[in-house]
Design a protein around this motif. Structure first.
Motif, PDB file in Angstrom:
ATOM      1  N   MET A   1      29.653   3.939 -25.104  1.00 48.95           N
ATOM      2  CA  MET A   1      31.075   4.275 -25.000  1.00 48.95           C
ATOM      3  C   MET A   1      31.549   5.205 -26.116  1.00 48.95           C
ATOM      4  O   MET A   1      32.266   6.181 -25.848  1.00 48.95           O
ATOM      5  N   PRO A   2      31.201   4.944 -27.392  1.00 53.42           N
ATOM      6  CA  PRO A   2      31.633   5.868 -28.449  1.00 53.42           C
ATOM      7  C   PRO A   2      31.135   7.292 -28.254  1.00 53.42           C
ATOM      8  O   PRO A   2      31.883   8.255 -28.475  1.00 53.42           O
ATOM      9  N   LEU A   3      29.882   7.465 -27.850  1.00 52.97           N
ATOM     10  CA  LEU A   3      29.351   8.811 -27.642  1.00 52.97           C
ATOM     11  C   LEU A   3      30.007   9.489 -26.447  1.00 52.97           C
ATOM     12  O   LEU A   3      30.292  10.694 -26.471  1.00 52.97           O
TER      13      LEU A   3
ATOM     14  N   LEU B   1      21.640  13.154 -31.161  1.00 56.56           N
ATOM     15  CA  LEU B   1      21.637  12.732 -32.564  1.00 56.56           C
ATOM     16  C   LEU B   1      22.247  13.810 -33.460  1.00 56.56           C
ATOM     17  O   LEU B   1      23.125  13.516 -34.292  1.00 56.56           O
ATOM     18  N   ILE B   2      21.807  15.052 -33.304  1.00 49.30           N
ATOM     19  CA  ILE B   2      22.356  16.143 -34.113  1.00 49.30           C
ATOM     20  C   ILE B   2      23.831  16.360 -33.787  1.00 49.30           C
ATOM     21  O   ILE B   2      24.653  16.637 -34.673  1.00 49.30           O
ATOM     22  N   GLU B   3      24.198  16.189 -32.527  1.00 47.98           N
ATOM     23  CA  GLU B   3      25.602  16.323 -32.127  1.00 47.98           C
ATOM     24  C   GLU B   3      26.466  15.279 -32.823  1.00 47.98           C
ATOM     25  O   GLU B   3      27.544  15.594 -33.352  1.00 47.98           O
ATOM     26  N   ALA B   4      25.998  14.029 -32.838  1.00 51.78           N
ATOM     27  CA  ALA B   4      26.755  12.954 -33.483  1.00 51.78           C
ATOM     28  C   ALA B   4      26.892  13.194 -34.980  1.00 51.78           C
ATOM     29  O   ALA B   4      27.961  12.983 -35.568  1.00 51.78           O
TER      30      ALA B   4
ATOM     31  N   LEU C   1      39.723   1.860 -36.179  1.00 47.42           N
ATOM     32  CA  LEU C   1      38.633   1.827 -37.146  1.00 47.42           C
ATOM     33  C   LEU C   1      37.299   1.560 -36.458  1.00 47.42           C
ATOM     34  O   LEU C   1      36.250   2.065 -36.902  1.00 47.42           O
ATOM     35  N   TYR C   2      37.315   0.781 -35.383  1.00 49.27           N
ATOM     36  CA  TYR C   2      36.074   0.482 -34.674  1.00 49.27           C
ATOM     37  C   TYR C   2      35.380   1.756 -34.204  1.00 49.27           C
ATOM     38  O   TYR C   2      34.173   1.954 -34.423  1.00 49.27           O
ATOM     39  N   TRP C   3      36.130   2.634 -33.535  1.00 49.20           N
ATOM     40  CA  TRP C   3      35.533   3.865 -33.011  1.00 49.20           C
ATOM     41  C   TRP C   3      35.063   4.766 -34.148  1.00 49.20           C
ATOM     42  O   TRP C   3      34.004   5.384 -34.062  1.00 49.20           O
TER      43      TRP C   3
ATOM     44  N   LEU D   1      34.028   3.865 -37.145  1.00 51.06           N
ATOM     45  CA  LEU D   1      32.806   3.322 -37.717  1.00 51.06           C
ATOM     46  C   LEU D   1      31.597   3.578 -36.808  1.00 51.06           C
ATOM     47  O   LEU D   1      30.495   3.859 -37.283  1.00 51.06           O
ATOM     48  N   CYS D   2      31.822   3.463 -35.504  1.00 52.29           N
ATOM     49  CA  CYS D   2      30.729   3.727 -34.561  1.00 52.29           C
ATOM     50  C   CYS D   2      30.275   5.187 -34.664  1.00 52.29           C
ATOM     51  O   CYS D   2      29.073   5.470 -34.702  1.00 52.29           O
ATOM     52  N   TRP D   3      31.246   6.112 -34.694  1.00 53.64           N
ATOM     53  CA  TRP D   3      30.888   7.536 -34.775  1.00 53.64           C
ATOM     54  C   TRP D   3      30.176   7.859 -36.086  1.00 53.64           C
ATOM     55  O   TRP D   3      29.236   8.639 -36.099  1.00 53.64           O
ATOM     56  N   LYS D   4      30.638   7.237 -37.176  1.00 48.75           N
ATOM     57  CA  LYS D   4      30.127   7.591 -38.498  1.00 48.75           C
ATOM     58  C   LYS D   4      28.767   6.954 -38.783  1.00 48.75           C
ATOM     59  O   LYS D   4      27.875   7.611 -39.349  1.00 48.75           O
ATOM     60  N   PHE D   5      28.598   5.701 -38.394  1.00 49.02           N
ATOM     61  CA  PHE D   5      27.397   4.985 -38.799  1.00 49.02           C
ATOM     62  C   PHE D   5      26.568   4.445 -37.629  1.00 49.02           C
ATOM     63  O   PHE D   5      25.361   4.699 -37.550  1.00 49.02           O
ATOM     64  N   VAL D   6      27.216   3.688 -36.740  1.00 48.26           N
ATOM     65  CA  VAL D   6      26.458   2.930 -35.737  1.00 48.26           C
ATOM     66  C   VAL D   6      25.734   3.850 -34.750  1.00 48.26           C
ATOM     67  O   VAL D   6      24.521   3.722 -34.532  1.00 48.26           O
ATOM     68  N   SER D   7      26.465   4.787 -34.150  1.00 55.88           N
ATOM     69  CA  SER D   7      25.859   5.662 -33.142  1.00 55.88           C
ATOM     70  C   SER D   7      24.736   6.525 -33.709  1.00 55.88           C
ATOM     71  O   SER D   7      23.661   6.620 -33.095  1.00 55.88           O
ATOM     72  N   PRO D   8      24.915   7.193 -34.865  1.00 55.53           N
ATOM     73  CA  PRO D   8      23.794   7.968 -35.416  1.00 55.53           C
ATOM     74  C   PRO D   8      22.566   7.106 -35.713  1.00 55.53           C
ATOM     75  O   PRO D   8      21.427   7.524 -35.449  1.00 55.53           O
ATOM     76  N   CYS D   9      22.780   5.905 -36.269  1.00 60.54           N
ATOM     77  CA  CYS D   9      21.643   5.020 -36.552  1.00 60.54           C
ATOM     78  C   CYS D   9      20.953   4.583 -35.259  1.00 60.54           C
ATOM     79  O   CYS D   9      19.715   4.517 -35.181  1.00 60.54           O
ATOM     80  N   PHE D  10      21.755   4.275 -34.265  1.00 59.71           N
ATOM     81  CA  PHE D  10      21.219   3.891 -32.955  1.00 59.71           C
ATOM     82  C   PHE D  10      20.370   5.017 -32.374  1.00 59.71           C
ATOM     83  O   PHE D  10      19.242   4.796 -31.907  1.00 59.71           O
ATOM     84  N   LEU D  11      20.888   6.241 -32.420  1.00 61.95           N
ATOM     85  CA  LEU D  11      20.164   7.383 -31.860  1.00 61.95           C
ATOM     86  C   LEU D  11      18.894   7.682 -32.641  1.00 61.95           C
ATOM     87  O   LEU D  11      17.857   8.011 -32.058  1.00 61.95           O
ATOM     88  N   LEU D  12      18.973   7.566 -33.968  1.00 59.42           N
ATOM     89  CA  LEU D  12      17.782   7.784 -34.787  1.00 59.42           C
ATOM     90  C   LEU D  12      16.700   6.761 -34.431  1.00 59.42           C
ATOM     91  O   LEU D  12      15.509   7.106 -34.315  1.00 59.42           O
TER      92      LEU D  12
END
Length: 576
Positions: A111-113, A445-448, A474-476, A478-489
């Motif tokens: 959802m965040p992506l 990943l690079i996009e995020a 704040l939830y979204w 945090l997801c954009w800044k940390f969670v989504s990039p880590c997930f994609l990596l």
């Protein structure tokens, strides 16, 4: 004073907005008190020009109706993978237990992506490459996703052509994949149930093939005439004609932009749901259907201890939503500037997940029926990919009353699913394995990273507030800044570590074919460093100035000239 964003904030003196035609962002009139005499105030007014928003910068076509956009996004996100991939993964990975990692990854990453891409396209009013004016050095990401979409188009249109071929073949009194008395059938073909040894053929079950399997592999693809990918043979005029017709259909669906595609999706996005519902009503009445559905929903929480279950859930999220292909960015760029993209993201991702889950009932009701018909376990007939929709389903439909009518309806659904989301089987398998696997994950990943870190979550949130009137929570952020990039990596690394060479049935691709596949994947991913190198070399100034111009949004160039580069401050990288 920073006046780079609209709306312009209050100045030390009185400020009044002055709206102008076709301007989304108000200009400010600064009233300066000159003097006061006998209770009368004498002022001097100055018109303060604020920078143009993307809407002012150029006029862009918009969707005729909001529902046109929603149907287009739903039609793109809901594709053949929802029918052939998700139900199989759910069954293979613990049934209902698979929903735990799937829904978790959907909420923290999917959802965040999805939301990020819709907002990115809507604010910047550009396509996949044009939006990278927010961070010019990463414009190669846009070329990466465009190239991936081109590769996917090569083989995805072939699936639609196969469906079209089956559609035309269904207009007969007896479907051609019903019996073994056709010119393409082999001596191993038998239309008797697998567990029935009284057919007199003397064949071991392991050598048996069904009429439906032989029709697809021998009647349509002519696999028996090829030794492998190094022996493709001449094009088949029937399939070539179907492919040309598909391309023509796609062209006339898109040739006038969103004005025509927005109307086409009223059929192509809604028809699959009508057909799925009809197939569900028919499927649950078949003998063995309940056994299939129970197998689909059986819960085995012990499977959650296996890493492969979580990996399958993560990759399914990335591919099922369609992030990273540039299509969501392009679609949302035709929205009105004030459209509520947050609500759109929630609606479309929810519809996508519900469609995937509900299609499992259709799929496994028919698989349960086929398992009972052949007197074999459901695991022997459960498969994903083209085998499900071009072998198992046609075989099941052929046993029903009015089989030709059901076949026509089913392949109409495949056509509408395919057209919304947009060689031989060996080329298809190779491209399917390499063209949009690791490369699309790398692109997202690079996009995020580019949006959340280089452009900045705070600036991105300000853009969304300018469009919708509300900053993301704040939830979204945090997801954009940390969670989504880590997930994609994590998913990128896992996809490389767990790589398995492609195969079709018992055929193993040669080493040169695997090397070609990796070259295709690398060709799209290489766009990122190639363009970054070009950008650095073409920019003037010192190394520091080159870096500043490369990572600063184009609308902030004047700040670079004055030495104010927010990306050079620690605060920029720490802000959420």
């Amino acid at each position: 004073m920073n006046r780079s964003k609209c709306p312009v904030g209050l100045m030390p003196s009185v400020v009044a907005p002055a709206k102008e035609p076709n301007a989304m962002c108000p200009k400010a009139v600064e009233l300066v008190l000159v003097k006061e005499q006998n209770g009368v105030q004498f002022t001097n007014s100055t018109l303060v020009n604020s920078p143009q928003t993307p809407v002012e910068a150029q006029e862009r076509e918009t969707w005729s109706k909001k529902i046109d956009f929603l149907l287009s996004v739903i039609g793109f996100a809901v594709d053949l993978a929802n029918v052939w991939r998700f139900p199989y993964l759910c069954y293979k990975n613990g049934g209902g237990a698979f929903l735990v990692p799937y829904l978790l990854f959907m909420v923290i990453a999917g959802m965040p992506l999805f939301y990020m891409e819709l907002a990115l396209g809507q604010f910047n009013r550009e396509g996949a490459a044009g939006v990278w004016k927010i961070c010019p050095v990463l414009k190669g990401v846009g070329f990466t996703v465009i190239l991936i979409s081109l590769y996917v188009g090569f083989f995805y249109n072939v699936i639609i052509a196969w469906a079209l071929h089956y559609f035309f073949s269904s207009f007969t009194m007896e479907l051609p994949w019903t019996h073994c008395n056709n010119t393409w059938n082999s001596p191993n073909c038998t239309d008797a149930p697998s567990g029935n040894a009284s057919d007199g053929s003397g064949l071991n079950d392991s050598f048996r093939t069904t009429p439906a399997a032989e029709y697809f592999e021998r009647g349509v693809l002519h696999l028996h005439e090829s030794r492998g990918i190094d022996d493709l043979g001449p094009p088949r005029w029937q399939l070539t004609s179907c492919l040309v017709l598909v391309i023509v259909l796609l062209y006339f669906s898109l040739w006038k932009g969103v004005k025509t595609s927005g109307k086409v999706v009223w059929i192509t996005a809604t028809m699959p749901y009508v057909v799925l519902f009809a197939l569900l009503l028919r499927g649950i009445t078949l003998p063995g259907a309940m056994d299939g559905i129970r197998a689909y929903l059986s819960v085995d929480f012990h499977r959650l201890c296996e890493a492969s279950v979580w990996i399958d859930a993560a990759t399914q999220i990335c591919f099922s939503l369609g992030v990273g292909f540039g299509v969501l960015i392009a679609f949302s760029s035709y929205n009105k500037f004030t459209n509520n993209c947050y609500r759109d993201a929630i609606i479309t991702t929810s519809v996508n997940s519900l469609t995937s889950f509900s299609s499992g009932f259709v799929v496994f009701s028919f698989l349960g029926y086929m398992a009972q018909k052949h007197n074999v376990p459901i695991g022997d007939v459960a498969k994903d990919g083209p085998g499900l929709i071009f072998i198992i389903y046609p075989e099941a439909l052929a046993t029903l009353p009015l089989s030709s009518a059901w076949a026509v309806v089913f392949f109409i659904m495949l056509l509408t699913l395919g057209i919304d989301s947009a060689g031989g089987i060996y080329v298809f398998t190779l491209l399917d394995h390499f063209a949009a696997g690791t490369s699309i994950l790398f692109g997202v990943l690079i996009e995020a990273i580019g949006v959340a870190w280089f452009y900045g979550v705070r600036q991105f949130s300000d853009d969304i507030k300018q469009m919708t009137g509300q900053r993301p929570s704040l939830y979204w952020r945090l997801c954009w800044k940390f969670v989504s990039p880590c997930f994609l990596l994590f998913v990128v690394v896992v996809s490389i570590v767990t790589f398995r060479p492609p195969h079709y049935g018992d055929y193993i691709f040669p080493e040169w074919a695997n090397a070609l596949g990796w070259a295709i994947a690398a060709s799209s991913m290489s766009m990122v460093p190639i363009y970054a190198t070009y950008k650095f070399c073409s920019l003037p100034g010192s190394l520091r100035e080159k870096v500043a111009y490369a990572i600063t949004p184009e609308k902030e160039r004047e700040l670079v000239d004055s030495g104010e580069v927010r990306q050079f401050t620690l605060r920029h990288w720490l802000m959420v």
